[in-house]
Write a protein that holds these residues in place. Structure first.
Motif, mmCIF file in Angstrom:
data_model
loop_
_atom_site.group_PDB
_atom_site.id
_atom_site.type_symbol
_atom_site.label_atom_id
_atom_site.label_comp_id
_atom_site.label_asym_id
_atom_site.label_seq_id
_atom_site.Cartn_x
_atom_site.Cartn_y
_atom_site.Cartn_z
ATOM 1 N N LYS A 18 0.723 -1.336 -0.091
ATOM 2 C CA LYS A 18 0.101 0.171 -0.045
ATOM 3 C C LYS A 18 0.914 1.292 -0.004
ATOM 4 C CE LYS A 18 -4.266 -1.726 2.094
ATOM 5 N NZ LYS A 18 -5.347 -1.364 3.202
ATOM 6 N N HIS A 64 -4.313 8.673 -0.933
ATOM 7 C CA HIS A 64 -3.904 7.761 0.032
ATOM 8 C C HIS A 64 -3.557 8.768 1.316
ATOM 9 C CE1 HIS A 64 -3.532 5.245 -3.383
ATOM 10 N NE2 HIS A 64 -3.807 4.127 -2.762
ATOM 11 N N TYR A 97 -4.539 7.294 5.067
ATOM 12 C CA TYR A 97 -3.686 6.417 5.220
ATOM 13 C C TYR A 97 -2.431 6.457 5.929
ATOM 14 C CZ TYR A 97 -1.063 1.573 4.386
ATOM 15 O OH TYR A 97 -0.258 0.753 4.570
#
Length: 397
Positions: free
Chosen positions: A64, A76, A79
């Motif tokens: 990821k 992202h 995250y």
């Protein structure tokens, strides 16, 4: 380096690597550190290779974490923000003797700054020096205030960092060390053009369509040419097959090095693969297309006018590292680069045909590869890096 293990205390090292290449380089140096000093313990975040040497807590997050460009990072952001604060909290709680940051500068340099701000008193070490010489040399003095040791993989980086007072060691390039056992002298296929569209989904999506149009032009001009693409995963293979349609092309998974050793010429997406291709002496052209916003922001920040590491290394054959001028202005490009708006199939096909059909062009390029890469001290690179890291960790203060 040898230690009196019986009289050595256990040392806990928090490791952070955010991409598959960083996972590989971290694994190599961690393995060398463990061999020299069994008393070191590794925890932190990385990928499946580091996980084989690390204890708990360990976050296998590489799949990821490997995003490219400003736009992808924004997608992202939540995250990464959570991971960042989780790591800060864990390091504060566990108090490892050292933090080893491996490449991945966008995340790791911010982590180093935040650690110092919250009072972390252990050693902060950096392996695979970030390429700030390309995008912001002004950050080097700031890094000197945060880090205890920088391990460089390119020789011209050492004097740049040392000028700021940052302790720096040039250990050699571990990627090339890892490839030494794979090098062969087998003859190349005179009609094979190798394609290397990148290891990430968005790289494949942006670069392969241009590669495909280039191949159509090459085939029209040279009907004997065959085409093979090396992809990083079965998913990429399916993606490439859909884009290729009925065009005659061979698709193989995880065969990049094999293809680099047998193809007569190549088209390579910018990144680690360009250094690997040079090591295997594959004459190639470089392509890179990014999201429009990422590219426009990047070209305003980057202080070089070439992207490939071979061309950048060539510039330092002509300009000393402390030259205040931009680093890519006075040396011709060895590898022809087709970046963003300049990635035109017609121009790329012409250069690919030249490399396929002109022996002198290939020989000249290979001679440059050999001369440039000879200065990267491949053999023993991971061991030298491990020695420097352990000496700094064990050094009082």
């Amino acid at each position: 380096m040898k230690y009196d293990h019986d009289n050595m205390s256990r040392v806990k090292i928090w490791v952070v690597a955010g991409e598959s290449s960083g996972d590989a380089r971290a694994y190599e140096v961690m393995r060398a550190m463990r061999a020299a000093d069994p008393n070191v313990e590794f925890i932190g975040a990385g990928g499946p290779l580091i996980a084989t040497l690390a204890g708990e807590p360990f976050d296998d997050w590489v799949a990821k974490a490997a995003v490219v460009g400003f736009v992808d990072v924004l997608r992202h952001y939540g995250y990464f923000r959570k991971k960042f604060h989780d790591m800060l909290a864990d390091i504060e709680s566990l108090k490892p003797e050292a933090v080893l940051l491996v490449d991945y500068p966008g995340f790791n340099l911010r982590l180093a700054k935040a650690l110092r701000k919250q009072g972390y008193a252990g050693k902060i070490l950096y392996y695979i020096s970030p390429q700030v010489w390309a995008w912001n040399r002004g950050r080097i003095p700031q890094m000197a205030k945060l880090l205890d040791l920088m391990i460089c993989v390119f020789p011209f980086e050492k004097p740049m960092y040392e000028a700021s007072g940052l302790k720096t060691v040039f250990a050699g390039h571990p990627l090339l060390e890892d490839l030494l056992s794979e090098k062969t002298s087998e003859p190349r296929d005179p009609d094979l053009l190798g394609l290397f569209p990148g290891s990430r989904k968005r790289e494949v999506q942006r670069n392969f369509p241009v590669m495909m149009e280039t191949c159509r032009l090459v085939l029209a001009a040279r009907p004997s040419t065959r085409f093979e693409v090396a992809v990083a995963s079965p998913d990429h293979g399916d993606r490439v097959r859909n884009m290729a349609g009925d065009f005659p092309i061979t698709i193989k998974v995880n065969t990049a090095h094999e293809l680099m050793k047998k193809a007569r010429a190549g088209i390579v997406c910018s990144g680690t693969a360009t250094l690997e291709a040079a090591f295997f002496e594959l004459p190639y052209i470089l392509i890179y297309k990014a999201a429009w916003l990422s590219f426009e922001l990047g070209r305003r920040l980057v202080a070089v006018d070439c992207l490939g590491i071979i061309n950048i290394l060539n510039n330092y054959r002509h300009n000393p590292p402390d030259d205040p001028r931009l680093t890519a202005r006075s040396a011709p490009k060895i590898v022809q680069e087709f970046i963003q708006y300049y990635a035109k199939p017609e121009a790329m096909a012409a250069e690919a045909l030249r490399l396929l059909d002109d022996p002198s062009a290939r020989d000249s390029l290979i001679a440059d590869f050999r001369e440039i890469l000879s200065g990267l001290k491949a053999e023993g690179a991971s061991g030298r890096a491990a020695t420097a890291l352990l000496e700094e960790i064990r050094r009082p203060g």
